[in-house]
Design a protein around this motif. Structure first.
Motif, short mmCIF file in Angstrom:
data_model
loop_
_atom_site.label_atom_id
_atom_site.label_comp_id
_atom_site.label_asym_id
_atom_site.label_seq_id
_atom_site.Cartn_x
_atom_site.Cartn_y
_atom_site.Cartn_z
N ASP A 165 37.43 68.33 -36.27
CA ASP A 165 37.07 69.36 -37.24
C ASP A 165 36.26 70.43 -36.49
O ASP A 165 35.03 70.35 -36.39
CB ASP A 165 36.24 68.75 -38.38
N TRP A 166 36.97 71.42 -35.96
CA TRP A 166 36.29 72.41 -35.13
C TRP A 166 35.29 73.25 -35.91
O TRP A 166 34.28 73.70 -35.34
CB TRP A 166 37.33 73.32 -34.46
N GLN A 167 35.52 73.45 -37.19
CA GLN A 167 34.56 74.20 -37.99
C GLN A 167 33.24 73.45 -38.09
O GLN A 167 32.16 74.04 -38.01
CB GLN A 167 35.12 74.45 -39.39
N ARG A 168 33.33 72.12 -38.25
CA ARG A 168 32.10 71.33 -38.31
C ARG A 168 31.41 71.31 -36.95
O ARG A 168 30.17 71.34 -36.88
CB ARG A 168 32.42 69.91 -38.76
N ALA B 40 31.47 73.77 -34.88
CA ALA B 40 30.82 75.08 -34.80
C ALA B 40 29.53 75.10 -35.60
O ALA B 40 28.50 75.64 -35.15
CB ALA B 40 31.77 76.16 -35.30
N ASP B 41 29.55 74.51 -36.80
CA ASP B 41 28.34 74.48 -37.63
C ASP B 41 27.23 73.71 -36.94
O ASP B 41 26.06 74.14 -36.93
CB ASP B 41 28.66 73.84 -38.98
N CYS C 77 29.17 79.18 -29.73
CA CYS C 77 30.32 78.55 -30.38
C CYS C 77 31.31 79.58 -30.92
O CYS C 77 32.05 79.30 -31.86
CB CYS C 77 29.85 77.64 -31.52
N SER C 78 31.34 80.77 -30.32
CA SER C 78 32.21 81.83 -30.86
C SER C 78 33.63 81.75 -30.34
O SER C 78 34.54 82.29 -30.95
CB SER C 78 31.61 83.21 -30.54
N ARG D 136 36.90 79.29 -28.31
CA ARG D 136 37.39 77.91 -28.19
C ARG D 136 36.74 77.23 -26.98
O ARG D 136 36.37 76.05 -27.05
CB ARG D 136 38.90 77.89 -28.07
N THR E 298 29.13 65.29 -35.02
CA THR E 298 29.55 65.77 -36.32
C THR E 298 29.16 64.81 -37.44
O THR E 298 29.40 65.09 -38.61
CB THR E 298 31.08 65.99 -36.35
#
Length: 617
Positions: A520-523, A525-526, A535-536, A538, A552
């Motif tokens: 879960d790349w969004q998690r 990043a969070d 984290c802007s 890849r 995570t």
């Protein structure tokens, strides 16, 4: 344990019986008498007749004053020579104020009857008459005598017994309890705090006792939860004592806990027996792993020796955290569960306080490792290093090449390769570990292996295989879905792990892949943003994924969740001069590729494929 339970139950029953006697005394029917102006009893209730040993109606017409064991103690004005009317008048005047006082009446059964007596002129009584009331205290006195007898009896038992008030004070305790907790002073009557007795041996347990009792007293905890949170064991010198608690309820408020019955029992021998059984079970589990893969088990011990030496010599906080995490995982999978539990305990401690282990913790770790592996090392010492194990297929392939007239240099090269470890063995170990993790988490997995027939230097790559377990733990704990979720997603119920190895030019490439839900790349990043990590892009997200401390997960388990596994793999690959890459697709799984220079994987010369030699025949 049965003797402890019986003693605890007996003590609780006696304490409850004593409390019930006291309650019955307080609730006993009042004695009531009506006495005329001449001192003669005009009426008496059943309670008075029963207490003083008279039949029904037997008190009526009896003189009042002779009921007193010592009338002069109530009315000093009574004179020995005075006539009965004058004596009663003095007694009546002394009692007429209605003030309660303790006196002793005489029973026809020949026994004294202590009472709390009050007398006053009744509203409807004739002039000079008294209406007398008294509370029979016989039951209360008997309860006090019962408590004294119980106290003397409990002083003779070997189980420590005490009554603990919710303010932490021992209102009473027998000699055994003080002796168990290492105190010779016999301070029994409400002047000793239990936490003071515990603090000499365990300050944290003493503090926790006080906090829990305060929460119970304030109504913040129910009794069952409070008892579970109270200290359960205490080490006193070389002995260990179990602490047990049972509630004693307030007789006036049945739902309110008044005190706790606390017992102490020496469980040193019981614990030693439990440890002995656990040690035997652990030794058997480790021995079974050893029988399946002796070389792999030796590599496991060597790598753990390295990590324990690192921790014993002192390391940075981050390095200690990764080393403990790796030790924990590998020891659990190889059967050394007690040592794995200690690593988990120490890892939790240093993470909570965010500083490396103390000297005492390091000594404890080293001693526990030596104890856990002593007998296993004796078993391993029975085989020397002059034995080379060769699979039948590889031996047959070599024989075929010799019969076909293969050059001596080629044959010598194959023979030299046989002194190195087979990568198939490393993959077999990883497969067993993956299956064990999956069973533990309720996520069955199948492992597909393709080792390419490669061999490698066992000692050089042992740290890499030890850290690779973290990839398996993450794949199964984070990636592989539970069976019902996989069915819903149209996947087989059993997860899949692929282990592959190949040579690519001058590199050994090892791939570990799963068919789970993907990262879960969004998690990521969070979590990276919260940790202050870039984290802007890849590339920045991938670097954050391998950062120490980033996870995570919101909760920590003994399997994963501390954010040290991937960083441990990254560090081991970097030490070999290699690199690690990740490819993950939502719903399709994650693939980690580890590239290590071939020169770093063997003591000398390139890696060889025995299969290739067989093909040339």
């Amino acid at each position: 344990a049965a003797d402890l339970a019986a003693a605890r139950d007996d003590a609780a029953a006696r304490a409850a019986e004593s409390a019930a006697l006291t309650a019955r005394a307080a609730a006993a029917p009042a004695i009531e008498l009506v006495v005329d102006s001449g001192g003669t009893i005009l009426a008496a209730n059943v309670a008075a007749e029963r207490a003083l040993g008279y039949p029904r109606g037997g008190l009526v017409g009896q003189p009042f004053e002779p009921l007193f064991a010592d009338p002069a103690a109530v009315a000093p004005a009574i004179g020995d020579g005075a006539d009965p009317a004058a004596r009663f008048a003095a007694l009546r005047d002394a009692l007429a104020d209605g003030a309660a006082r303790s006196v002793v009446l005489l029973s026809r059964r020949g026994a004294d009857v202590p009472v709390l007596l009050a007398a006053a002129r009744g509203d409807g009584a004739a002039a000079g008459e008294l209406v007398v009331t008294a509370l029979d205290r016989t039951a209360g006195a008997q309860a006090e005598r019962d408590r004294d007898r119980l106290a003397r009896a409990l002083d003779e038992v070997t189980v420590g017994v005490g009554l603990l008030a919710l303010n932490g004070v021992l209102s009473w305790a027998n000699r055994a309890l003080f002796a168990d907790l290492g105190h010779e002073t016999d301070c029994r009557r409400g002047c000793t705090r239990l936490s003071d007795l515990l603090r000499v041996h365990d300050g944290a347990a003493a503090d926790w006792l006080d906090v829990t009792l305060e929460s119970l007293s304030d109504g913040m905890l129910d009794i069952d939860l409070a008892i579970d949170q109270l200290p359960q064991r205490i080490d006193v010198g070389d002995a260990t004592f179990a602490l047990r608690y049972a509630p004693i309820y307030d007789p006036d408020e049945p739902d309110s806990v008044d005190k706790l019955l606390v017992t102490t029992t020496n469980v040193t021998e019981q614990i030693a027996a439990e440890r002995g059984r656990a040690r035997q079970e652990e030794l058997l589990a480790a021995f079974q792993v050893l029988l399946k893969d002796r070389d792999g088990f030796e590599e496991f011990l060597d790598e753990c020796d390295r990590l324990v030496d690192l921790l014993a010599s002192g390391a940075s906080f981050g390095l200690e955290k990764r080393a403990l995490h790796t030790l924990k995982g590998n020891c659990a999978i190889n059967g050394l569960r007690r040592f794995a539990a200690l690593c988990h305990e120490l890892e939790t401690a240093i993470v909570d306080r965010r500083e490396p282990m103390a000297d005492g913790e390091r000594r404890r770790l080293v001693a526990a490792w030596a104890d856990a592996t002593l007998e296993l090392r004796h078993l391993l010492e029975r085989r020397g290093d002059d034995v080379v194990a060769v699979p039948v297929a590889e031996h047959a392939a070599l024989v075929a090449r010799v019969e076909a007239g293969a050059p001596a240099a080629e044959i010598a090269g194959v023979l030299r390769d046989w002194t190195r470890a087979r990568l198939a063995q490393a993959f077999e170990r990883l497969e067993r570990q993956a299956i064990a993790i999956g069973q533990r988490l309720g996520k069955p997995v199948d492992v597909v292996r393709d080792d390419g027939g490669l061999r490698y230097d066992g000692k050089r790559l042992a740290p890499l295989w030890a850290s690779a377990v973290h990839l398996l733990r993450n794949a199964i704990d984070h990636g592989i879905e539970p069976p019902d979720a996989r069915r819903a997603a149209g996947k087989p119920e059993r997860g899949r792990i692929d282990l592959t190895a190949r040579c690519d030019g001058d590199a050994l490439v090892v791939t570990i892949a799963d068919d789970g839900r993907g990262i879960d790349w969004q998690r990521v990043a969070d979590k990276a943003r919260a940790a202050g990590l870039p984290c802007s892009t890849r590339a920045e997200l991938e670097r954050a994924l391998f950062a120490t401390g980033l996870t995570t997960r919101d909760t920590v388990s003994d399997v994963s969740g501390r954010g040290v596994g991937l960083s441990a793999v990254r560090d081991e690959v970097a030490k070999l001069g290699g690199s690690i890459a990740v490819d993950s697709r939502p719903g399709r799984g994650t693939r980690f590729e580890l590239r290590v220079p071939r020169a770093a994987a063997g003591a000398s010369g390139p890696l060889r494929l025995v299969a290739a030699a067989a093909q040339r025949s």
